[in-house]
Write an enzyme that holds these catalytic residues in place. Structure first.
Site, PDB file in Angstrom:
ATOM      1  N   ARG A 151      11.372 -11.496   4.875  1.00 13.89           N
ATOM      2  CA  ARG A 151      12.425 -11.492   3.854  1.00 13.89           C
ATOM      3  C   ARG A 151      13.374 -10.309   4.099  1.00 13.89           C
ATOM      4  NH1 ARG A 151       7.939  -8.795   1.836  1.00 13.89           N
ATOM      5  NH2 ARG A 151       8.387  -6.638   1.262  1.00 13.89           N
ATOM      6  N   ILE A 193      -6.926   3.981   9.655  1.00 10.07           N
ATOM      7  CA  ILE A 193      -6.182   5.110  10.214  1.00 10.07           C
ATOM      8  C   ILE A 193      -5.846   6.064   9.075  1.00 10.07           C
ATOM      9  CG2 ILE A 193      -4.097   5.812  11.458  1.00 10.07           C
ATOM     10  CD1 ILE A 193      -4.056   2.972  12.655  1.00 10.07           C
ATOM     11  N   GLU A 196     -10.335  -3.763   9.762  1.00 11.42           N
ATOM     12  CA  GLU A 196      -9.639  -2.907  10.724  1.00 11.42           C
ATOM     13  C   GLU A 196     -10.193  -1.500  10.640  1.00 11.42           C
ATOM     14  OE1 GLU A 196      -5.439  -2.916   9.780  1.00 11.42           O
ATOM     15  OE2 GLU A 196      -5.075  -4.706  10.985  1.00 11.42           O
ATOM     16  N   LYS A 256       6.977   1.726  -2.784  1.00 12.18           N
ATOM     17  CA  LYS A 256       7.793   2.700  -2.072  1.00 12.18           C
ATOM     18  C   LYS A 256       8.707   3.415  -3.062  1.00 12.18           C
ATOM     19  CE  LYS A 256       7.551  -0.176   1.998  1.00 12.18           C
ATOM     20  NZ  LYS A 256       8.172  -1.313   2.708  1.00 12.18           N
ATOM     21  N   GLU A 294       6.179  -4.243  10.502  1.00 11.46           N
ATOM     22  CA  GLU A 294       5.559  -3.008   9.989  1.00 11.46           C
ATOM     23  C   GLU A 294       4.563  -2.434  10.982  1.00 11.46           C
ATOM     24  OE1 GLU A 294       3.570  -3.121   6.231  1.00 11.46           O
ATOM     25  OE2 GLU A 294       5.268  -4.031   5.200  1.00 11.46           O
TER      26      GLU A 294
HETATM   27  C1  MV4 Z   1      -3.748   0.415   6.751  1.00 13.25           C
HETATM   28  C2  MV4 Z   1      -3.937   1.803   6.536  1.00 13.25           C
HETATM   29  C3  MV4 Z   1      -4.782   2.470   7.375  1.00 13.25           C
HETATM   30  N1  MV4 Z   1      -5.420   1.823   8.367  1.00 13.25           N
HETATM   31  N2  MV4 Z   1      -4.406  -0.178   7.760  1.00 13.25           N
HETATM   32  C4  MV4 Z   1      -0.746  -0.318   3.063  1.00 13.25           C
HETATM   33  C5  MV4 Z   1       0.324  -1.333   2.936  1.00 13.25           C
HETATM   34  C6  MV4 Z   1      -0.092  -2.450   3.795  1.00 13.25           C
HETATM   35  N3  MV4 Z   1       1.061  -3.079   4.373  1.00 13.25           N
HETATM   36  C7  MV4 Z   1      -1.001  -1.851   4.809  1.00 13.25           C
HETATM   37  N4  MV4 Z   1      -1.390  -0.555   4.289  1.00 13.25           N
HETATM   38  C8  MV4 Z   1      -2.232   0.249   4.974  1.00 13.25           C
HETATM   39  N5  MV4 Z   1      -2.920  -0.323   6.005  1.00 13.25           N
HETATM   40  C9  MV4 Z   1      -5.218   0.516   8.529  1.00 13.25           C
HETATM   41  N6  MV4 Z   1      -5.874  -0.097   9.526  1.00 13.25           N
HETATM   42  C10 MV4 Z   1      -3.236   2.392   5.501  1.00 13.25           C
HETATM   43  C11 MV4 Z   1      -2.413   1.629   4.684  1.00 13.25           C
HETATM   44  C12 MV4 Z   1      -1.818   2.325   3.593  1.00 13.25           C
HETATM   45  C13 MV4 Z   1      -2.575   2.679   2.480  1.00 13.25           C
HETATM   46  C14 MV4 Z   1      -3.891   2.294   2.348  1.00 13.25           C
HETATM   47  C15 MV4 Z   1      -4.642   2.673   1.240  1.00 13.25           C
HETATM   48  C16 MV4 Z   1      -4.046   3.424   0.233  1.00 13.25           C
HETATM   49  C17 MV4 Z   1      -2.718   3.796   0.318  1.00 13.25           C
HETATM   50  C18 MV4 Z   1      -1.970   3.423   1.439  1.00 13.25           C
HETATM   51  C19 MV4 Z   1      -0.643   3.792   1.528  1.00 13.25           C
HETATM   52  C20 MV4 Z   1       0.075   3.423   2.620  1.00 13.25           C
HETATM   53  C21 MV4 Z   1      -0.520   2.698   3.665  1.00 13.25           C
END
Ligand code: MV4
Length: 452
Positions: free
Chosen positions: A291, A202, A199, A236, A274
């Site tokens: 869940r 972001i 992906e 979290k 999410e």
């Molecule tokens: C991402 C992202 C940025 N871009 N996907 C983290 C939890 C999981 N459910 C998905 N996550 C993320 N997905 C895209 N395309 C940022 C996160 C993200 C994160 C990523 C790397 C390090 C720390 C993070 C903290 C929160 C969310």
């Protein structure tokens, strides 16, 4: 529904016992040898020991839990969160043993557990997802092509991942090749499934999730969002509802998208959709959790809807009696996760005996916890002592109540995250509500560690 087996421990097991007590449903606790003294065991109507302390020999033992259910003749099993909550095989075994699994069907759990299938399912229904590869990528060449197409930075995610495990970020073609192989290897090691997808990454998004409820008769509601941007290493720390970033208009749009996603999945029971939200307010579906979540109380306090009771009602085949237009978001709630960890030592676990315990209370304060003075936190499970929830008519009120409650909370004998929460509550950046997933890291780098 006359009797429910609670296939969990700690605060969520107690939360489910409480809901059952209010509904007049009998409860069966299952517990490990480490949890004999646990409050959920003492407060349940019946209790059966299912094995030694390690989860693999107790809370993850499908065979023993199903046997306990059959011996005690329960009608249903509530899995809580973690452990077997998102295990499709477990849900299937419940069904074939004629026991209701309180959650969505095994096939929905399996579909949403594959993050690439989840993404394409909701995408086909017209919900925006993060630009990325068309499903999993097999070879390095195919992966590189997808990375170039979506544009750097990119994130490589495990199809079997979720919750942040098994993710790698790459900024250019050279680092991509390396990260791709690491991601594949890690995914294979951790999940036994090396499949990954790509992906666009972001930067500094907000992590905003929508609570949904779906009955067995086609009705799907959303209960608004929770802002879960305050996390550290994908754990979290603080969640709040409503999000300080979400306007009523954005809530409507995201809520509709969440319901569409749940509908596309054929979802039943309580679930969470999410999204990542960028600074412009553009939002992208990333995954669905099948869940009840740790942070469900903030939604309960905002909407005044008991989510555990709704889960049980839905599993019994009841119709959701509420209409979307009657769900109001006029309250503000915030939750701090109180963990037995030492924030001054990189959040190292601090299990042990709580020799003095005093929980806060009063107007607008809720404590969901299974501990008490004299309780020993075992080293085998997660380190959560409990959740402190404060609420009021507006964010400011909720924050001042949280601050007041954190100051009242006494837990002696183990290190806790309370001082860390106190420091965040005082932080003007947090108070401004201008928070993204980078907040904790940024706060740690500017805060002096003797604050906590
Ligand atoms: C991402 C992202 C940025 N871009 N996907 C983290 C939890 C999981 N459910 C998905 N996550 C993320 N997905 C895209 N395309 C940022 C996160 C993200 C994160 C990523 C790397 C390090 C720390 C993070 C903290 C929160 C969310």
């Amino acid at each position: 529904m006359q009797k429910i087996l609670i296939a969990n421990r700690g605060e969520i097991a107690l939360r489910i016992v409480r809901a059952c007590n209010e509904l007049g449903i009998k409860t069966l606790a299952v517990y490990s040898e480490a949890d004999v003294e646990s409050l959920h065991v003492q407060l349940a109507d019946e209790a059966i020991c299912i094995g030694p302390a390690p989860s693999k020999e107790s809370y993850l033992r499908v065979d023993r839990i199903i046997s306990a259910a059959e011996i005690a003749d329960v009608d249903a099993i509530h899995p809580g969160y973690g452990f077997l909550a998102e295990n499709a095989d477990f849900a299937e075994q419940c069904a074939s043993s004629n026991i209701k699994f309180i959650g969505p069907s095994a096939s929905v759990i399996r579909q949403m557990g594959d993050k690439a299938i989840a993404k394409s399912t909701v995408q086909k229904a017209g919900v925006r997802t993060v630009p990325g590869s068309d499903g999993p990528v097999e070879t390095e060449a195919e992966a590189l092509k997808a990375a170039k197409k979506v544009g750097y930075p990119v994130i490589i995610k495990a199809v079997a991942g979720g919750g942040g495990r098994g993710m790698r970020i790459a900024h250019n073609d050279i680092s991509f090749a390396k990260e791709f192989h690491i991601a594949r290897h890690e995914a294979e090691q951790v999940f036994g499934n090396g499949s990954v997808y790509i992906e666009h990454y972001i930067q500094n998004p907000r992590h905003i999730e929508f609570q949904i409820l779906a009955d067995h008769h086609g009705k799907i509601l959303h209960l608004g969002e929770r802002d879960c941007s305050i996390q550290r290493r994908h754990q979290k720390l603080i969640e709040e509802a409503p999000s300080p970033f979400v306007t009523p208009d954005l809530r409507k749009k995201m809520g509709r998208a969440a319901v569409k996603a749940a509908s596309a999945a054929g979802y039943e029971n309580a679930g969470t959709v999410e999204f990542l939200v960028d600074e412009k307010g553009d939002f992208f579906f990333i995954e669905m959790n099948t869940r009840i979540q740790v942070e469900h109380p903030v939604t309960e306090e905002v909407t005044d809807i008991d989510l555990i009771k709704k889960q049980i009602g839905i599993a019994s085949g009841e119709h959701l009696q509420i209409d979307q237009k009657n769900i109001q978001f006029n309250r503000h709630a915030i939750e701090c996760r109180i963990n037995a960890e030492d924030p001054a030592r990189n959040f190292a676990p601090s299990p042990g005996t709580i020799d003095l315990y005093y929980a806060p209370g009063g107007h607008g304060v809720r404590v969901d916890s299974h501990v008490y003075g004299g309780y020993t936190i075992p080293p085998y499970y997660d380190s959560m002592i409990g959740k402190l929830i404060a609420y009021g008519s507006e964010r400011k009120t909720a924050l001042s109540r949280m601050n007041r409650a954190l100051n009242e909370y006494i837990i002696r004998g183990v290190k806790t995250t309370i001082p860390f929460h106190r420091a965040i509550l005082r932080d003007p950046v947090f108070r401004s509500g201008n928070i993204t997933t980078s907040y904790v890291q940024e706060f740690m780098s500017r805060a002096s560690s003797d604050l906590f």
